[in-house]
Write a protein that holds these residues in place. Sequence first.
Motif, PDB file in Angstrom:
ATOM      1  N   THR A  44       0.816  -1.221   0.000  1.00  0.00           N
ATOM      2  CA  THR A  44       0.000   0.000   0.000  1.00  0.00           C
ATOM      3  C   THR A  44       0.849   1.270   0.000  1.00  0.00           C
ATOM      4  O   THR A  44       0.414   2.319   0.481  1.00  0.00           O
ATOM      5  N   LYS A  45       2.017   1.202  -0.572  1.00  0.00           N
ATOM      6  CA  LYS A  45       2.946   2.335  -0.620  1.00  0.00           C
ATOM      7  C   LYS A  45       2.268   3.608  -1.130  1.00  0.00           C
ATOM      8  O   LYS A  45       1.650   3.610  -2.202  1.00  0.00           O
ATOM      9  N   PHE A  46       2.382   4.671  -0.348  1.00  0.00           N
ATOM     10  CA  PHE A  46       1.862   6.013  -0.644  1.00  0.00           C
ATOM     11  C   PHE A  46       0.336   6.118  -0.548  1.00  0.00           C
ATOM     12  O   PHE A  46      -0.206   7.211  -0.717  1.00  0.00           O
ATOM     13  N   HIS A  47      -0.363   5.040  -0.302  1.00  0.00           N
ATOM     14  CA  HIS A  47      -1.815   5.109  -0.136  1.00  0.00           C
ATOM     15  C   HIS A  47      -2.146   5.413   1.328  1.00  0.00           C
ATOM     16  O   HIS A  47      -1.374   5.086   2.237  1.00  0.00           O
ATOM     17  N   PRO A  48      -3.288   6.029   1.579  1.00  0.00           N
ATOM     18  CA  PRO A  48      -3.646   6.386   2.956  1.00  0.00           C
ATOM     19  C   PRO A  48      -4.045   5.177   3.792  1.00  0.00           C
ATOM     20  O   PRO A  48      -4.401   4.118   3.255  1.00  0.00           O
ATOM     21  N   ALA A  49      -4.003   5.358   5.098  1.00  0.00           N
ATOM     22  CA  ALA A  49      -4.404   4.294   6.006  1.00  0.00           C
ATOM     23  C   ALA A  49      -5.860   3.890   5.788  1.00  0.00           C
ATOM     24  O   ALA A  49      -6.238   2.744   6.031  1.00  0.00           O
ATOM     25  N   SER A  50      -6.689   4.821   5.303  1.00  0.00           N
ATOM     26  CA  SER A  50      -8.097   4.494   5.058  1.00  0.00           C
ATOM     27  C   SER A  50      -8.236   3.390   4.012  1.00  0.00           C
ATOM     28  O   SER A  50      -9.164   2.573   4.081  1.00  0.00           O
ATOM     29  N   LEU A  51      -7.325   3.325   3.049  1.00  0.00           N
ATOM     30  CA  LEU A  51      -7.372   2.255   2.059  1.00  0.00           C
ATOM     31  C   LEU A  51      -7.064   0.916   2.720  1.00  0.00           C
ATOM     32  O   LEU A  51      -7.701  -0.101   2.405  1.00  0.00           O
ATOM     33  N   VAL A  52      -6.108   0.918   3.637  1.00  0.00           N
ATOM     34  CA  VAL A  52      -5.791  -0.313   4.361  1.00  0.00           C
ATOM     35  C   VAL A  52      -6.999  -0.769   5.174  1.00  0.00           C
ATOM     36  O   VAL A  52      -7.310  -1.959   5.251  1.00  0.00           O
ATOM     37  N   ARG A  53      -7.723   0.191   5.745  1.00  0.00           N
ATOM     38  CA  ARG A  53      -8.921  -0.159   6.513  1.00  0.00           C
ATOM     39  C   ARG A  53      -9.967  -0.793   5.602  1.00  0.00           C
ATOM     40  O   ARG A  53     -10.622  -1.782   5.972  1.00  0.00           O
ATOM     41  N   ASP A  54     -10.124  -0.262   4.382  1.00  0.00           N
ATOM     42  CA  ASP A  54     -11.052  -0.858   3.422  1.00  0.00           C
ATOM     43  C   ASP A  54     -10.601  -2.256   3.026  1.00  0.00           C
ATOM     44  O   ASP A  54     -11.424  -3.176   2.872  1.00  0.00           O
ATOM     45  N   LEU A  55      -9.311  -2.435   2.842  1.00  0.00           N
ATOM     46  CA  LEU A  55      -8.781  -3.768   2.519  1.00  0.00           C
ATOM     47  C   LEU A  55      -9.067  -4.748   3.653  1.00  0.00           C
ATOM     48  O   LEU A  55      -9.429  -5.913   3.411  1.00  0.00           O
ATOM     49  N   TYR A  56      -8.930  -4.267   4.873  1.00  0.00           N
ATOM     50  CA  TYR A  56      -9.225  -5.117   6.027  1.00  0.00           C
ATOM     51  C   TYR A  56     -10.681  -5.583   6.000  1.00  0.00           C
ATOM     52  O   TYR A  56     -10.984  -6.752   6.270  1.00  0.00           O
ATOM     53  N   GLU A  57     -11.579  -4.663   5.666  1.00  0.00           N
ATOM     54  CA  GLU A  57     -12.998  -5.021   5.589  1.00  0.00           C
ATOM     55  C   GLU A  57     -13.255  -6.056   4.497  1.00  0.00           C
ATOM     56  O   GLU A  57     -14.240  -6.800   4.553  1.00  0.00           O
ATOM     57  N   LEU A  58     -12.363  -6.119   3.512  1.00  0.00           N
ATOM     58  CA  LEU A  58     -12.484  -7.094   2.423  1.00  0.00           C
ATOM     59  C   LEU A  58     -11.754  -8.399   2.746  1.00  0.00           C
ATOM     60  O   LEU A  58     -11.681  -9.287   1.892  1.00  0.00           O
ATOM     61  N   GLY A  59     -11.228  -8.500   3.942  1.00  0.00           N
ATOM     62  CA  GLY A  59     -10.591  -9.743   4.364  1.00  0.00           C
ATOM     63  C   GLY A  59      -9.083  -9.766   4.305  1.00  0.00           C
ATOM     64  O   GLY A  59      -8.454 -10.772   4.657  1.00  0.00           O
ATOM     65  N   VAL A  60      -8.464  -8.677   3.870  1.00  0.00           N
ATOM     66  CA  VAL A  60      -7.000  -8.630   3.798  1.00  0.00           C
ATOM     67  C   VAL A  60      -6.415  -8.562   5.208  1.00  0.00           C
ATOM     68  O   VAL A  60      -6.881  -7.789   6.044  1.00  0.00           O
ATOM     69  N   ARG A  61      -5.403  -9.372   5.446  1.00  0.00           N
ATOM     70  CA  ARG A  61      -4.732  -9.361   6.741  1.00  0.00           C
ATOM     71  C   ARG A  61      -3.226  -9.134   6.624  1.00  0.00           C
ATOM     72  O   ARG A  61      -2.574  -8.835   7.621  1.00  0.00           O
TER      73      ARG A  61
END
Length: 235
Positions: A44-61
């Motif tokens: 997730t280089k240069f992307h905001p933490a909010s994108l990581v939160r969305d990925l988490y909601e999609l099952g990414v760990r």
Amino acid sequence: MTPPVDASESSLLAARLSAIDEKIAVAAHAAGRSAEEITRIVVTKFHPASLVRDLYELGVRDVGENRQQELSAKQDELAALDLRWHFIGQGQTNKAAAIRRSAGVVHSVDRDRFADALHRAADGDDRLDVLVQINLTDDPGRGGAAPAQAVALAEHVLALPSLRLRGVMAVAPLDEEPASAFARLRDVADGVRAVDPSASWISAGMTGDFVEAIAAGATHLRIGSAITGPRPDRG
């Protein structure tokens, strides 16, 4: 706090993630492997933490970062989430303590001094998962140990009790067919496993070459923009 990702962007994110996972499954099947034995790390280089939160909601760990400052900031903001943070960038000894505080896995141990710095940063009895990074190019200035030095570096890591050797990592050279490069990495991985049979991870394969990496036995893929979309403009 970073701003939320809107609904349309979230839908695109979900579609891209699903498409990559389907391609991973197809490639694994073609290689006679199970997709379940392959860990997909979203970079997730240069992307905001909010994108990581969305990925988490999609099952990414499993999430990867190249830069210590970004890794530390996102891990701090998202500490409540059950994420496994992978540091995949070139490590500096003076940043080893900060990397160790934030990462669950360090893929880029390329020299004794960096391994030593990570070990000195240990806090308590926790062990840090690390991989030996291999330079598959002819340029000694690129990150990674020379293939001929891989076993010696692995043995050095094994002598540091706060580190757990997991395997090897590499990036395929731009001027070589990925299949050939990853076959060479597989040979290096076999040599490392000869000194530590539990060091079975092979971190290899990105957006453009993960199919070849899977065919060569990769256990961990590092995939960025094919899932996250284009990196935000930093200017």
